[in-house]
Scaffold this motif. Structure first.
Motif, PDB file in Angstrom:
ATOM      1  N   LEU A 286      -9.839  13.477  30.373  1.00 52.81           N
ATOM      2  CA  LEU A 286      -9.169  14.275  29.349  1.00 52.81           C
ATOM      3  C   LEU A 286      -9.208  13.494  28.039  1.00 52.81           C
ATOM      4  O   LEU A 286      -8.862  12.315  28.005  1.00 52.81           O
ATOM      5  N   ARG A 287      -9.652  14.152  26.976  1.00 52.75           N
ATOM      6  CA  ARG A 287      -9.619  13.553  25.643  1.00 52.75           C
ATOM      7  C   ARG A 287      -8.307  13.994  25.017  1.00 52.75           C
ATOM      8  O   ARG A 287      -8.031  15.190  24.910  1.00 52.75           O
ATOM      9  N   VAL A 288      -7.504  13.029  24.601  1.00 55.73           N
ATOM     10  CA  VAL A 288      -6.185  13.316  24.060  1.00 55.73           C
ATOM     11  C   VAL A 288      -6.134  12.871  22.605  1.00 55.73           C
ATOM     12  O   VAL A 288      -6.460  11.728  22.286  1.00 55.73           O
ATOM     13  N   ALA A 289      -5.748  13.773  21.722  1.00 57.58           N
ATOM     14  CA  ALA A 289      -5.497  13.455  20.321  1.00 57.58           C
ATOM     15  C   ALA A 289      -4.019  13.701  20.076  1.00 57.58           C
ATOM     16  O   ALA A 289      -3.511  14.780  20.378  1.00 57.58           O
TER      17      ALA A 289
ATOM     18  N   THR B  16       5.715  13.124  11.454  1.00 56.38           N
ATOM     19  CA  THR B  16       6.286  12.612  10.213  1.00 56.38           C
ATOM     20  C   THR B  16       5.251  11.971   9.307  1.00 56.38           C
ATOM     21  O   THR B  16       5.210  12.239   8.109  1.00 56.38           O
ATOM     22  N   THR B  17       4.403  11.117   9.888  1.00 57.87           N
ATOM     23  CA  THR B  17       3.460  10.332   9.082  1.00 57.87           C
ATOM     24  C   THR B  17       2.032  10.875   9.096  1.00 57.87           C
ATOM     25  O   THR B  17       1.204  10.410   8.322  1.00 57.87           O
ATOM     26  N   ALA B  18       1.731  11.785  10.002  1.00 57.38           N
ATOM     27  CA  ALA B  18       0.383  12.347  10.182  1.00 57.38           C
ATOM     28  C   ALA B  18      -0.625  11.304  10.674  1.00 57.38           C
ATOM     29  O   ALA B  18      -1.822  11.515  10.581  1.00 57.38           O
ATOM     30  N   GLU B  19      -0.147  10.193  11.223  1.00 62.36           N
ATOM     31  CA  GLU B  19      -1.044   9.219  11.847  1.00 62.36           C
ATOM     32  C   GLU B  19      -1.552   9.807  13.155  1.00 62.36           C
ATOM     33  O   GLU B  19      -0.826  10.510  13.852  1.00 62.36           O
ATOM     34  N   GLU B  20      -2.805   9.481  13.496  1.00 58.63           N
ATOM     35  CA  GLU B  20      -3.420  10.055  14.692  1.00 58.63           C
ATOM     36  C   GLU B  20      -3.961   8.955  15.585  1.00 58.63           C
ATOM     37  O   GLU B  20      -4.488   7.952  15.106  1.00 58.63           O
ATOM     38  N   VAL B  21      -3.845   9.152  16.885  1.00 62.54           N
ATOM     39  CA  VAL B  21      -4.505   8.306  17.872  1.00 62.54           C
ATOM     40  C   VAL B  21      -5.294   9.218  18.803  1.00 62.54           C
ATOM     41  O   VAL B  21      -4.895  10.347  19.059  1.00 62.54           O
TER      42      VAL B  21
ATOM     43  N   LYS C  69       0.616   1.913  16.637  1.00 61.63           N
ATOM     44  CA  LYS C  69      -0.171   2.077  15.414  1.00 61.63           C
ATOM     45  C   LYS C  69       0.723   2.048  14.173  1.00 61.63           C
ATOM     46  O   LYS C  69       0.378   1.437  13.162  1.00 61.63           O
ATOM     47  N   LEU C  70       1.874   2.690  14.232  1.00 58.75           N
ATOM     48  CA  LEU C  70       2.790   2.693  13.097  1.00 58.75           C
ATOM     49  C   LEU C  70       3.359   1.295  12.840  1.00 58.75           C
ATOM     50  O   LEU C  70       3.499   0.875  11.691  1.00 58.75           O
ATOM     51  N   LYS C  71       3.650   0.566  13.913  1.00 58.86           N
ATOM     52  CA  LYS C  71       4.153  -0.800  13.764  1.00 58.86           C
ATOM     53  C   LYS C  71       3.082  -1.687  13.143  1.00 58.86           C
ATOM     54  O   LYS C  71       3.361  -2.498  12.265  1.00 58.86           O
TER      55      LYS C  71
END
Length: 75
Positions: A16-19, A24-29, A53-55
């Protein structure tokens, strides 16, 4: 991280590919997990990866940027 996250899951063969996007920040993993992974585990992993990622982004803002923006070794 207590905010809302948006998760998109696509099946790719046996994985499964998970995005996941922080609301709040629109950051993506983006990551992959086995197709048999339970949804609750996917949500937990997405939340953990976004928090990491946010940290990391917050820590990078505190450091002065001494690199040229390119990857690799400068000689």
């Amino acid at each position: 991280m207590a905010g809302e996250i948006f998760v998109e899951i696509q099946r790719v063969g046996n994985a499964l590919r998970v995005a996941a996007i922080d609301g709040t920040t629109a950051e993506e993993v983006v990551f992959q997990v086995p197709a048999s992974t339970p949804r609750s585990s996917i949500d937990d992993l997405a939340r953990a990866k976004l928090a990491w990622k946010l940290k990391r982004a917050a820590a990078n803002e505190k450091r002065p940027d001494t690199r040229s923006g390119r990857r690799g070794i400068e000689v």
